[in-house]
Design a protein around this motif. Structure first.
Motif, PDB file in Angstrom:
ATOM      1  N   UNK A  19     -27.672 -26.884  22.568  1.00  0.00           N
ATOM      2  CA  UNK A  19     -26.537 -27.570  21.955  1.00  0.00           C
ATOM      3  C   UNK A  19     -26.007 -28.670  22.877  1.00  0.00           C
ATOM      4  N   UNK A  20     -26.059 -28.420  24.189  1.00  0.00           N
ATOM      5  CA  UNK A  20     -25.553 -29.434  25.133  1.00  0.00           C
ATOM      6  C   UNK A  20     -26.434 -30.668  25.168  1.00  0.00           C
ATOM      7  N   UNK A  21     -27.648 -30.562  24.643  1.00  0.00           N
ATOM      8  CA  UNK A  21     -28.569 -31.701  24.632  1.00  0.00           C
ATOM      9  C   UNK A  21     -28.351 -32.609  23.429  1.00  0.00           C
ATOM     10  N   UNK A  22     -27.486 -32.188  22.531  1.00  0.00           N
ATOM     11  CA  UNK A  22     -27.231 -32.981  21.315  1.00  0.00           C
ATOM     12  C   UNK A  22     -25.931 -33.763  21.472  1.00  0.00           C
ATOM     13  N   UNK A  23     -26.027 -35.069  21.302  1.00  0.00           N
ATOM     14  CA  UNK A  23     -24.858 -35.948  21.396  1.00  0.00           C
ATOM     15  C   UNK A  23     -24.587 -36.547  20.021  1.00  0.00           C
ATOM     16  N   UNK A  24     -23.534 -36.073  19.373  1.00  0.00           N
ATOM     17  CA  UNK A  24     -23.239 -36.535  18.016  1.00  0.00           C
ATOM     18  C   UNK A  24     -22.758 -37.983  17.988  1.00  0.00           C
ATOM     19  N   UNK A  25     -22.338 -38.501  19.136  1.00  0.00           N
ATOM     20  CA  UNK A  25     -21.874 -39.888  19.190  1.00  0.00           C
ATOM     21  C   UNK A  25     -23.029 -40.872  19.379  1.00  0.00           C
ATOM     22  N   UNK A  26     -24.156 -40.365  19.839  1.00  0.00           N
ATOM     23  CA  UNK A  26     -25.297 -41.244  20.093  1.00  0.00           C
ATOM     24  C   UNK A  26     -26.032 -41.570  18.798  1.00  0.00           C
ATOM     25  N   UNK A  27     -26.758 -42.684  18.819  1.00  0.00           N
ATOM     26  CA  UNK A  27     -27.568 -43.070  17.669  1.00  0.00           C
ATOM     27  C   UNK A  27     -28.819 -42.206  17.597  1.00  0.00           C
ATOM     28  N   UNK A  28     -29.491 -42.181  16.430  1.00  0.00           N
ATOM     29  CA  UNK A  28     -30.738 -41.428  16.331  1.00  0.00           C
ATOM     30  C   UNK A  28     -31.776 -41.864  17.377  1.00  0.00           C
ATOM     31  N   UNK A  29     -31.807 -43.184  17.667  1.00  0.00           N
ATOM     32  CA  UNK A  29     -32.725 -43.680  18.691  1.00  0.00           C
ATOM     33  C   UNK A  29     -32.358 -43.126  20.056  1.00  0.00           C
ATOM     34  N   UNK A  30     -31.062 -43.062  20.341  1.00  0.00           N
ATOM     35  CA  UNK A  30     -30.607 -42.526  21.620  1.00  0.00           C
ATOM     36  C   UNK A  30     -30.963 -41.058  21.765  1.00  0.00           C
ATOM     37  N   UNK A  31     -30.789 -40.282  20.691  1.00  0.00           N
ATOM     38  CA  UNK A  31     -31.107 -38.854  20.747  1.00  0.00           C
ATOM     39  C   UNK A  31     -32.604 -38.642  20.925  1.00  0.00           C
ATOM     40  N   UNK A  32     -33.399 -39.459  20.245  1.00  0.00           N
ATOM     41  CA  UNK A  32     -34.843 -39.331  20.375  1.00  0.00           C
ATOM     42  C   UNK A  32     -35.299 -39.697  21.784  1.00  0.00           C
ATOM     43  N   UNK A  33     -34.676 -40.729  22.359  1.00  0.00           N
ATOM     44  CA  UNK A  33     -34.993 -41.123  23.733  1.00  0.00           C
ATOM     45  C   UNK A  33     -34.626 -40.009  24.705  1.00  0.00           C
ATOM     46  N   UNK A  34     -33.458 -39.409  24.494  1.00  0.00           N
ATOM     47  CA  UNK A  34     -33.016 -38.297  25.344  1.00  0.00           C
ATOM     48  C   UNK A  34     -34.018 -37.146  25.282  1.00  0.00           C
ATOM     49  N   UNK A  35     -34.457 -36.804  24.086  1.00  0.00           N
ATOM     50  CA  UNK A  35     -35.381 -35.678  23.917  1.00  0.00           C
ATOM     51  C   UNK A  35     -36.695 -35.933  24.644  1.00  0.00           C
ATOM     52  N   UNK A  36     -37.197 -37.151  24.574  1.00  0.00           N
ATOM     53  CA  UNK A  36     -38.451 -37.482  25.255  1.00  0.00           C
ATOM     54  C   UNK A  36     -38.279 -37.448  26.766  1.00  0.00           C
TER      55      UNK A  36
END
Length: 244
Positions: A166-183
């Motif tokens: 849950x701490x890895x999910x940022x609801x304020x970030x864009x989908x591109x930002x979340x995908x970049x974070x995951x990678x």
């Protein structure tokens, strides 16, 4: 009250004195009504579909029965079916002795004499496989010892991992930002959110819009940081390419 009906030889209820078909009672625990490693045939609502297999486990809280059926001629080892106990219209417990000794076993027997040495074992095993038992030893396997301490530790670990996810999910970030974070998390492991920016290894920051040009060092300690920055840029570029 448990309703019983006469049935063919080889099929009995666990609590019945003779071969019978039973309508399960809701007054007893599921583990008593459906003992683990018991070969059963269940008639299910609403269309009377029949399910045959081994009782894998039960859960009184969700009122669920888990039935395991071994598969043959496939890359899958078994098929697991979860059903609600209230959907069971009738239950038959199949006596393995009748199957291996050539009995009717609820209409499964083909009438052949299987009491003659090696052919007996082959024919009996084939019958069991048809009913979902891949290995006859499954029917006599003892239940493993369960450590309450080990289960509690497993639960704590699962909760801890869930909280980390849950701490890895940022609801304020864009989908591109979340995908970049995951990678980046998959490649570098030590990755956290700082607002809408991504902090990698505590010294590389990736700001929106999460492109190669938005990657920068937070302080520098030499060539090692430069090498890490280049690696992060490649991951960010790959994430951006896959998003486009």
């Amino acid at each position: 009250m448990v309703e019983t009906k006469e049935s063919s030889g080889g099929v009995i209820d666990a609590n019945a004195p003779s071969s019978a078909t039973t309508t399960p009672s809701s007054s007893t625990s599921l583990s008593s009504t459906y003992p683990v490693n018991t070969l059963v045939e269940l008639k299910l609502a609403p269309h009377g579909h029949t399910l045959t297999g081994l009782i894998y486990c039960t859960d009184d809280i969700s009122n669920s029965i888990v039935v395991k059926k071994s598969l043959v001629h496939t890359t899958l080892s078994s098929e697991i079916t979860v059903i609600n106990a209230t959907s069971v219209l009738e239950k038959k417990v199949i006596r393995v002795e009748d199957v291996t000794n050539g009995g009717d076993a609820g209409g499964v027997s083909d009438g052949k004499n299987i009491n003659d040495g090696e052919s007996s074992d082959i024919s009996a095993n084939e019958k069991l496989r048809e009913m979902g038992v891949g290995n006859p030893e499954e029917l006599t396997m003892p239940l493993p010892n369960v450590s309450r301490k080990a289960l509690e530790e497993r639960e704590r670990r699962a909760l801890r991992l869930a909280e980390e996810s849950f701490s890895h999910i940022n609801q304020k970030a864009s989908p591109t930002g979340q995908k970049t974070f995951d990678k980046l998390l998959k490649a570098c492991n030590e990755v956290v959110w700082k607002g809408e920016s991504i902090l990698v290894l505590n010294h590389i920051k990736v700001d929106p819009p999460y492109t190669v040009d938005s990657c920068s060092l937070v302080g520098s300690s030499g060539s090692l940081d430069d090498h890490s920055l280049e690696r992060v840029k490649k991951i960010v570029a790959a994430a951006a390419a896959s998003s486009s």
